[in-house]
Design a protein around this motif. Structure first.
Motif, PDB file in Angstrom:
ATOM      1  N   ASP A   1       0.829  -1.206   0.000  1.00  0.00           N
ATOM      2  CA  ASP A   1       0.000   0.000   0.000  1.00  0.00           C
ATOM      3  C   ASP A   1       0.866   1.259   0.000  1.00  0.00           C
ATOM      4  O   ASP A   1       0.565   2.235  -0.702  1.00  0.00           O
ATOM      5  CB  ASP A   1      -0.936   0.008   1.211  1.00  0.00           C
ATOM      6  CG  ASP A   1      -1.958  -1.126   1.163  1.00  0.00           C
ATOM      7  OD1 ASP A   1      -2.224  -1.666   0.068  1.00  0.00           O
ATOM      8  OD2 ASP A   1      -2.475  -1.473   2.244  1.00  0.00           O
TER       9      ASP A   1
ATOM     10  N   ASP B   1      -4.036  -8.414  -5.015  1.00  0.00           N
ATOM     11  CA  ASP B   1      -5.195  -7.900  -5.751  1.00  0.00           C
ATOM     12  C   ASP B   1      -5.291  -6.380  -5.644  1.00  0.00           C
ATOM     13  O   ASP B   1      -5.520  -5.700  -6.647  1.00  0.00           O
ATOM     14  CB  ASP B   1      -6.479  -8.550  -5.227  1.00  0.00           C
ATOM     15  CG  ASP B   1      -6.555 -10.038  -5.534  1.00  0.00           C
ATOM     16  OD1 ASP B   1      -5.852 -10.508  -6.454  1.00  0.00           O
ATOM     17  OD2 ASP B   1      -7.322 -10.735  -4.835  1.00  0.00           O
ATOM     18  N   ARG B   2      -5.124  -5.835  -4.437  1.00  0.00           N
ATOM     19  CA  ARG B   2      -5.196  -4.377  -4.228  1.00  0.00           C
ATOM     20  C   ARG B   2      -4.143  -3.645  -5.042  1.00  0.00           C
ATOM     21  O   ARG B   2      -4.418  -2.618  -5.651  1.00  0.00           O
ATOM     22  CB  ARG B   2      -4.935  -4.036  -2.746  1.00  0.00           C
ATOM     23  CG  ARG B   2      -6.095  -3.892  -1.875  1.00  0.00           C
ATOM     24  CD  ARG B   2      -5.787  -3.254  -0.522  1.00  0.00           C
ATOM     25  NE  ARG B   2      -4.480  -3.465   0.063  1.00  0.00           N
ATOM     26  CZ  ARG B   2      -4.147  -4.478   0.862  1.00  0.00           C
ATOM     27  NH1 ARG B   2      -5.020  -5.425   1.153  1.00  0.00           N
ATOM     28  NH2 ARG B   2      -2.932  -4.549   1.373  1.00  0.00           N
ATOM     29  N   THR B   3      -2.944  -4.178  -5.034  1.00  0.00           N
ATOM     30  CA  THR B   3      -1.830  -3.526  -5.723  1.00  0.00           C
ATOM     31  C   THR B   3      -2.063  -3.506  -7.225  1.00  0.00           C
ATOM     32  O   THR B   3      -1.867  -2.484  -7.881  1.00  0.00           O
ATOM     33  CB  THR B   3      -0.515  -4.237  -5.366  1.00  0.00           C
ATOM     34  OG1 THR B   3      -0.361  -4.206  -3.939  1.00  0.00           O
ATOM     35  CG2 THR B   3       0.676  -3.568  -6.005  1.00  0.00           C
TER      36      THR B   3
ATOM     37  N   GLU C   1      -4.986  -3.740  -8.696  1.00  0.00           N
ATOM     38  CA  GLU C   1      -6.131  -2.855  -8.942  1.00  0.00           C
ATOM     39  C   GLU C   1      -5.720  -1.388  -8.916  1.00  0.00           C
ATOM     40  O   GLU C   1      -6.323  -0.552  -9.592  1.00  0.00           O
ATOM     41  CB  GLU C   1      -7.231  -3.119  -7.916  1.00  0.00           C
ATOM     42  CG  GLU C   1      -7.974  -4.415  -8.150  1.00  0.00           C
ATOM     43  CD  GLU C   1      -8.887  -4.799  -6.995  1.00  0.00           C
ATOM     44  OE1 GLU C   1      -9.132  -3.975  -6.101  1.00  0.00           O
ATOM     45  OE2 GLU C   1      -9.360  -5.954  -6.999  1.00  0.00           O
ATOM     46  N   ALA C   2      -4.690  -1.064  -8.146  1.00  0.00           N
ATOM     47  CA  ALA C   2      -4.180   0.309  -8.080  1.00  0.00           C
ATOM     48  C   ALA C   2      -3.325   0.661  -9.296  1.00  0.00           C
ATOM     49  O   ALA C   2      -2.856   1.793  -9.417  1.00  0.00           O
ATOM     50  CB  ALA C   2      -3.364   0.508  -6.796  1.00  0.00           C
TER      51      ALA C   2
END
Length: 134
Positions: A89, A112-114, A116-117
């Motif tokens: 993050d 997944d977050r990374t 998606e960013a």
């Protein structure tokens, strides 16, 4: 698998040569120390990120990603899986282009977050193993 050959090649050859290595200190017994040396041998600038902010392999260290006063292209993560998501993050927050979680560092939600960013990401792989194969 969290790093197909095309993604690995992209990170190692296209996304820039400044790598922040989170968890890198002067402890020669730690994997980060040897991996950072290999990255340097392949032309990467290695920036140590560790609470001690030690100079390692001739590069001054920083206590956090946020303290680095220049652009970092790739954040290479040598912390345990429970802490790795927060580092991913932070990598997104400082504008890195890619995150690389080392062998054994796995956090699927962070992966997944990374992605998606908009960052490129590899997980549970080692650049010191991958880069000589290129």
């Amino acid at each position: 698998m969290y790093g197909d050959p095309a993604t690995i090649r992209k990170i190692l050859t296209e996304l820039g040569d400044t790598w922040a290595v989170v968890g890198l200190s002067n402890n020669r017994d730690r994997a980060a120390y040897g991996v950072a040396r290999v990255l340097q041998q392949y032309g990467k600038r290695v920036v140590p990120v560790h609470p001690k902010a030690e100079t390692v392999h001739g590069e001054p260290g920083f206590a956090s990603l946020e303290e680095i006063p220049f652009q970092v292209d790739v954040v290479d993560v040598f912390v345990n899986s429970e802490l790795a998501g927060a580092v991913a993050d932070q990598a997104a927050a400082v504008g890195a282009e890619a995150v690389w979680f080392q062998l054994g560092v796995i956090d699927e939600a962070a992966y997944d977050r990374t992605r998606e960013a908009g960052l490129t990401m590899v997980m549970d792989r080692c650049p010191a193993i991958e880069i000589p194969a290129l």
